[in-house]
Structure formats: C-alpha cells, structure tokens
Design a protein around this motif. Structure first.
Motif, short mmCIF file in Angstrom:
data_model
loop_
_atom_site.label_atom_id
_atom_site.label_comp_id
_atom_site.label_asym_id
_atom_site.label_seq_id
_atom_site.Cartn_x
_atom_site.Cartn_y
_atom_site.Cartn_z
N GLY A 191 -60.80 1.83 33.01
CA GLY A 191 -59.43 1.90 32.51
C GLY A 191 -59.41 2.13 31.02
O GLY A 191 -60.26 2.83 30.47
N GLN A 192 -58.44 1.52 30.35
CA GLN A 192 -58.28 1.68 28.90
C GLN A 192 -59.38 0.91 28.15
O GLN A 192 -59.75 -0.19 28.53
N ARG A 193 -59.86 1.52 27.07
CA ARG A 193 -60.86 0.89 26.23
C ARG A 193 -60.59 1.25 24.78
O ARG A 193 -60.19 2.38 24.49
N LEU A 194 -60.78 0.30 23.88
CA LEU A 194 -60.62 0.56 22.46
C LEU A 194 -61.67 1.59 22.04
O LEU A 194 -62.83 1.52 22.44
N THR A 195 -61.24 2.55 21.23
CA THR A 195 -62.13 3.62 20.80
C THR A 195 -61.73 4.07 19.40
O THR A 195 -60.62 3.83 18.95
N TYR A 196 -62.65 4.71 18.73
CA TYR A 196 -62.32 5.35 17.47
C TYR A 196 -61.56 6.64 17.75
O TYR A 196 -61.70 7.25 18.81
#
Length: 197
Positions: free
Chosen positions: A26-31
């Motif tokens: 699913g959603q993941r923190l990313t640069y």
C-alpha cells in the motif's frame, strides 16, 4: 570533533510524501526523488551528506555515520573499531540512553565508545560525567529506529504526527510511515566494566 556529529554542509532536503509501493502492500513514505538505497530494514532513512564541512551542529547526529557506528561497531568519537581484539566484546559508554529489556540486555541509540576515547569523552561531556556507566557488550543487533512518523494527506502529501519516537523494526505499519534518523540496537551480554578509564 566526535565522528557522529552532524555538520551544516551535510544537511540534505528531506522532501517526502506518500506513494503506493507493492512491497509495502500500500502507501509508503518516500522521497520526492526516491533512490533504491533510501530504505533499510523496511524504513525510509533520513538523508545526510558525509563531507564533515561547514560548522559542527553539536546537538545533531549525522544519520549515516551513526548507522555506520552501530552496524560496524565503530566508536562514535573517533570512528575506529570499538571491539576489543582480545575478547571480541564491544566497549560502550551509556547513560540513561540504554533501556533494559531483560537481565544483561537492553537497547540504545547511542553508538559504542572505544576504550581509548572514554577518558576524553568523560572530560568533554558534563552529561557523561554525571552518570555514565561503562559496559562491554557481547552482541549487537538492529532493534528499531528513532524516527519522525508521518500521516498521508490528500494528493500524496505527508504531515508529521510524532517527532523522534522509537519505532521497533517489527512494527511494519509504523515503519512505512517513518523517516528514520538513528538506528537503535539491542545489546546482549551487557556487563558493567570495573573502570571507565
């Protein structure tokens, strides 16, 4: 100058947001400009340069050097090995930064300090003089991270909801929302040393 101290010219923009990642389910923190080596142990790691230039930021830790000290058992002061060649044990100088989890076991975000640097560390740091204990450690393994935790906003943005909190490496849901600044390790076979000199 301690090896792990951050310098002003090492600071990097930390533009982050949320995006779908199959491996995270699913959603993941990313640069905003992701690189393959941004994630380690399933968590997004804060970016830092390693040039040691500009002015020292005394109360800040360089993320990459702190992780290097933890994973390679290097002294946070000189950057050399903190492993005793005779015993194979690692020298650690700890204050309240160690949290006990069982007899002879605890976790910390403070890197090791080699025996040679202990006297200098005690002389230079009032906090250490007030309550440091010297230990030798049998084994070290990654346990968690100190991180800022974010929540997604509409359009893929991110807002900080917690700052500098402990996130264990088995907290998979929180890891996908965290920006890790320091590695936390589990110390096993903790033994107080008879002297700090």
């Amino acid at each position: 100058m301690p090896y792990i101290t951050a310098w002003s010219d090492e600071e990097r923009p930390q533009g982050v947001g949320f995006a779908h990642h199959a491996e995270a389910g699913g959603q993941r923190l990313t640069y905003t400009d992701p690189q393959p080596n941004d994630w380690i142990y399933g968590v997004l790691r804060a970016r830092h340069g390693i040039g040691r230039s500009g002015r020292p930021l005394w109360k800040q830790v360089n993320t990459l050097r702190q992780w290097r000290c933890m994973t390679h058992r290097l002294c946070q002061v000189c950057g050399e090995s903190a492993v005793d060649p005779a015993s194979g044990r690692v020298s650690w100088l700890l204050t309240e930064t160690v949290v006990s989890v069982a007899p002879g076991q605890g976790y910390t975000n403070a890197p090791p300090t080699c025996r040679s640097c202990i006297p200098e560390s005690l002389a230079a740091c009032p906090r250490l003089r007030r309550g440091a204990v010297g230990y030798s450690v049998e084994d070290v393994e990654p346990y968690g991270v100190l991180a800022h935790v974010f929540r997604p906003t509409p359009g893929g943005g991110a807002v900080i909801v917690d700052r500098s909190v402990m996130v264990q490496l088995d907290e998979f849901g929180r890891l996908t929302r965290a920006l890790a600044h320091q590695l936390v390790v589990l110390l096993s076979g903790l033994q107080a040393t008879s002297t700090l000199a």
